[in-house]
Structures are given as structure tokens and as C-alpha cells.
Design an enzyme around this catalytic site. Sequence first.
Site, PDB file in Angstrom:
ATOM      1  N   LYS A  27     -57.293 106.789  11.575  1.00 48.77           N
ATOM      2  CA  LYS A  27     -56.072 106.810  12.396  1.00 48.77           C
ATOM      3  C   LYS A  27     -55.727 108.237  12.818  1.00 48.77           C
ATOM      4  O   LYS A  27     -55.424 108.491  13.980  1.00 48.77           O
ATOM      5  CB  LYS A  27     -54.921 106.182  11.592  1.00 48.77           C
ATOM      6  N   SER A  28     -55.770 109.166  11.879  1.00 52.81           N
ATOM      7  CA  SER A  28     -55.390 110.550  12.204  1.00 52.81           C
ATOM      8  C   SER A  28     -56.316 111.135  13.272  1.00 52.81           C
ATOM      9  O   SER A  28     -55.860 111.797  14.213  1.00 52.81           O
ATOM     10  CB  SER A  28     -55.472 111.424  10.951  1.00 52.81           C
ATOM     11  N   ARG A  32     -55.517 112.183  17.369  1.00 53.79           N
ATOM     12  CA  ARG A  32     -55.806 113.545  17.836  1.00 53.79           C
ATOM     13  C   ARG A  32     -56.832 113.549  18.965  1.00 53.79           C
ATOM     14  O   ARG A  32     -56.805 114.421  19.838  1.00 53.79           O
ATOM     15  CB  ARG A  32     -56.268 114.407  16.652  1.00 53.79           C
ATOM     16  N   ARG A 128     -36.727 107.663  10.529  1.00 55.97           N
ATOM     17  CA  ARG A 128     -37.527 108.685   9.834  1.00 55.97           C
ATOM     18  C   ARG A 128     -37.122 110.110  10.228  1.00 55.97           C
ATOM     19  O   ARG A 128     -36.708 110.362  11.364  1.00 55.97           O
ATOM     20  CB  ARG A 128     -39.017 108.415  10.077  1.00 55.97           C
ATOM     21  N   GLN A 175     -48.473 116.596   9.563  1.00 54.37           N
ATOM     22  CA  GLN A 175     -47.836 116.269  10.841  1.00 54.37           C
ATOM     23  C   GLN A 175     -47.026 117.451  11.356  1.00 54.37           C
ATOM     24  O   GLN A 175     -47.069 117.780  12.540  1.00 54.37           O
ATOM     25  CB  GLN A 175     -46.945 115.038  10.684  1.00 54.37           C
ATOM     26  N   ASP A 321     -51.297 108.807   1.601  1.00 45.56           N
ATOM     27  CA  ASP A 321     -51.181 107.452   2.164  1.00 45.56           C
ATOM     28  C   ASP A 321     -51.772 106.377   1.252  1.00 45.56           C
ATOM     29  O   ASP A 321     -51.643 105.190   1.533  1.00 45.56           O
ATOM     30  CB  ASP A 321     -51.892 107.394   3.520  1.00 45.56           C
ATOM     31  N   LYS A 348     -41.842 107.431   4.173  1.00 45.17           N
ATOM     32  CA  LYS A 348     -42.958 106.924   4.986  1.00 45.17           C
ATOM     33  C   LYS A 348     -42.473 105.696   5.771  1.00 45.17           C
ATOM     34  O   LYS A 348     -41.279 105.524   5.947  1.00 45.17           O
ATOM     35  CB  LYS A 348     -44.147 106.612   4.072  1.00 45.17           C
ATOM     36  N   ARG A 393     -49.151  99.407   4.662  1.00 44.73           N
ATOM     37  CA  ARG A 393     -49.908  99.764   3.446  1.00 44.73           C
ATOM     38  C   ARG A 393     -49.363  99.034   2.205  1.00 44.73           C
ATOM     39  O   ARG A 393     -50.111  98.766   1.272  1.00 44.73           O
ATOM     40  CB  ARG A 393     -49.920 101.279   3.244  1.00 44.73           C
TER      41      ARG A 393
HETATM   42  C1  S3P Z   1     -50.792 112.196   8.988  1.00 43.09           C
HETATM   43  C2  S3P Z   1     -50.227 112.967   7.998  1.00 43.09           C
HETATM   44  C3  S3P Z   1     -49.539 112.412   6.829  1.00 43.09           C
HETATM   45  C4  S3P Z   1     -49.809 110.931   6.655  1.00 43.09           C
HETATM   46  C5  S3P Z   1     -49.769 110.176   7.945  1.00 43.09           C
HETATM   47  C6  S3P Z   1     -50.776 110.723   8.934  1.00 43.09           C
HETATM   48  C7  S3P Z   1     -51.471 112.862  10.122  1.00 43.09           C
HETATM   49  O1  S3P Z   1     -48.141 112.595   6.988  1.00 43.09           O
HETATM   50  O2  S3P Z   1     -48.907 110.355   5.732  1.00 43.09           O
HETATM   51  O3  S3P Z   1     -50.066 108.805   7.732  1.00 43.09           O
HETATM   52  O4  S3P Z   1     -52.237 112.195  10.850  1.00 43.09           O
HETATM   53  O5  S3P Z   1     -51.249 114.070  10.300  1.00 43.09           O
HETATM   54  P1  S3P Z   1     -47.428 113.971   6.504  1.00 43.09           P
HETATM   55  O6  S3P Z   1     -48.220 115.052   7.066  1.00 43.09           O
HETATM   56  O7  S3P Z   1     -46.039 113.913   7.054  1.00 43.09           O
HETATM   57  O8  S3P Z   1     -47.458 113.908   5.008  1.00 43.09           O
END
Ligand code: S3P
Length: 439
Positions: A27-28, A32, A128, A175, A321, A348, A393
Site C-alpha cells: 500500500k505504501s 507513492r 484523525r 507519513q 500496522d 489509526k 486490520r
Molecule cells: C504509512 C505510515 C504509517 C502506517 C500507515 C502507512 C506510510 O503511518 O501506519 O499505514 O505509507 O507512510 P505513520 O507514519 O503515521 O506511523
Amino acid sequence: MGDGHNTQFRIAPGGQLGGELRVPGDKSISHRSIMLGAIAEGDTEVSGFLEGEDCLATLDAFRAMGVDIEGPQKGRVVIHGAGLHGLQAPKTSLDLGNSGTSMRLMTGLLAGQSFASTLIGDASLSTRPMRRVSDPLLEMGARINTAAGGTPPLEIKPVKKLKAIDYRMPVASAQVKSSLLLAGLYAQGRTCVHEPAITRDHTERMLMGMGYKLERSDAEVCIAGGEFLRGMPIDVPADISSAAFFMVGASIAPGSDVLLQHVGINPTRTGVIDILQLMGADIQIMNQHEVCGEPVADIRVKSAPLQGINIPPHLVPLAIDEFPAIFVAAACAQGATVLTGAEELRVKESDRIQAMADGLQVLGIQAQPTHDGIMIIGGEMGGGEIDSLGDHRIAMAFAMAGLRANDQILINGCDNVKTSFPGFMVLARKAGLEISINV
Ligand code: S3P
């Protein structure tokens, strides 16, 4: 987007996991690939893209800003880069659904644009915390309004140019780091971000892969504005966060043996493997190699007796996560597992400490939440009805608990599983979990 409160999973007790499985794309990295591909020069061809709702929200948002994107089709996406200054003003608010990553990273990217934008999300995302990105961006000269309480919607106003800052993050957040690096592309001077603990570094790797110069040391990364990115091919590995459910399921269900294929094992993401191994899990990393700047491997997991542990604090951001799944492993382990230093879990997609403690207690497990963690005493697991609070999750973690429960588990609010793991039920059934759905 689903509201996360209608689909119910039903898990029949027992069973074991087996076979060779490929879980969907990371996902990350998928997020990106769209964001950086959109502001690069030339094309970025992505394979293995995660066609989950979160990443599709990012994709739709960049289309709404005039970026020409082909796909997704079977994980293939081609982004025809618009260049650093080629995004166009969106005609309406950008709806990022359930996706905190989209909102936090895009706030940084949009803070330095010459047009206004408004970012909105679903009920969960709308609660959030966003000041963690808007505060440092304001210091850079951005003009951003949040709702009272620092939550979405975020209104971002146009600016001529941002100015670089040196920022020490109060929380370890990839993030926030990524948001500031993206803003740094549009800033005068050199933006530096210092992290209190190591967090995932996919943004840094992809920026460097696209030819952008970064200065990196152990706890700091610096970027100077004004250069440009070159589009590149990106092969997205399978998401270790999705694989984690099968690692836990295979570990706790006697007789299991699964091979998880082509999983991203970036060292900033592998805390779940370290934690499960400390608990006694039988996990083998095989066929390790590098793909587009990210380490990848096949992961074989066989069932093993688990012991409770004190989770080492330095592993918390590296497994952030995966705790819902890890808590299920803890419920099946001998003795106590104690987690501290993880208050981030409370902000989260749901309050994951409370949601997991409540659900484990329904199944008859002693689970004591604390302000920054939890203590879980392993034991016999019964069945029951659980509320996932619309958190993907939480839903998938309790689905795996069914492998060791002695009665049926019903899980409410599972719509949002498709935000990160489309096809979860089909793959889990193929692996041996007796899961079905009540819509
Ligand atoms: C993510 C960073 C994490 C993670 C999120 C995805 C990212 O959050 O929990 O699911 O893709 O950069 P944090 O950086 O706020 O901990």
C-alpha cells in the site's frame, strides 16, 4: 467508499493454512508510485499496484488534478508525469476515503502549489489528527486550515514558494516525514527532517530511484527544492502488512505451512518478523533479492508453539500496522505479552488498542489496555461476535483468530478490508481458513 459497517465475516473454528500465496501489492509503495509518478518528467510504469480503495483514492485525486493515468488493469498503471509544476487545480474537493496516507502525504505535496485544494475523507479519516503535518507545513509558509480539533477537511491555499525548515518530529511517523519531504521539493533551500525512531523509508528510496538527490544519515533526511524527478518502472512487491495476517495464521494453526511470495522486506517494515521470531515462530526468509530499490523475498511460515514476550520498543515503528495481527499471536502464546510505547495505535483507522482489547475479551482472552499499549495473557480462545469498528486490520486479525478458536467468530463492519486487501476472503479460503461473508 463503504461505511465499513455492513459486511460481516463468519469464521468457522479450526483449520490450518497451507500453499503458496501472493498477497496484493504494498500500500505504501503504491500510493507513492502515483504521487511521485505524477510530478515526475516522463512515464512511470507500475506493476503489482494495489487496487485497494485507499490507493485508488490517491489515483483518482491525481486524475482530478489533470494527470493522465492509464489503468489500473491487473495491477498495471502507467502515469504520464506532469512534472513538478504540472498539476492543475481540482474542480471539486479531493475525497481520500479512509486513507490517512493519501491525506498526510498529499497535504505536503499540495502545500507548495499555486492553486487551492480541499482534502476530505470518510467518518474515520475525519477524526484523525492532521496538525502533525499542518503545523510544520505552516512553519514552511504553507496556508492550511483544518477543522477545529486539527482534523479534516483540510483547506490548502495557494502560495508562491515554501521555505525550507529543519524539523524534529515529535512522533516517529513516515507519513509526516514523507509529507515534509514532498513539500521540500517546492521549498527554497534545504529541508531536513529528524526522526526520533526509524520509520519506513519508501519515499526516500523512490525519490532517489527517480534521480532526486537526498542526504540521509541514521535519523535524518535532507532534501533541497527545485530539482526534478525522472519517471521510472516500479514493480510493487506484495505488502508485508497483508502477509502478516498469514504469518500469524500459519504460526498459530497447528499443521500449517505457507509460502508467501515476493514480499517486500524493507528493513523499516520487518518488525513483525522479528517480533514473531522472538515469540518462537518458525519463519524462513528465502530467495532474497532487490527489485526497483526495495528488498523482496519469499517467506515460509510453519506453525510453532509461541511464547509471550515484552515487545522491544525499538520494533514498534517497524511493526506499527501489524499489531492487530501480533495481538492475535499473543492471545495464542504461552504467558504474557506486553507492549508499551505504542500510543500511535490509538489514532489509526480505529483506536486499535481498545478495539483489539475489546474483541479479545469477547473471545475469553485476558487483554488489559494501557495508555500506550496492552498486556495480553495467552489462553483458550472461544467464539463470539466482534466489532471491527470499520477497521480493515482489526477485521483481518480476528479472521485469523478463528484458526485457534473453539467456536464460530462473527466479525462486524468488514467493508473496509478492501481498502488494503481486495480479495482477502478468497485468498484466505484458498489457504484453508473457513471464512464466509454475510452482506
Ligand atoms: C504509512 C505510515 C504509517 C502506517 C500507515 C502507512 C506510510 O503511518 O501506519 O499505514 O505509507 O507512510 P505513520 O507514519 O503515521 O506511523
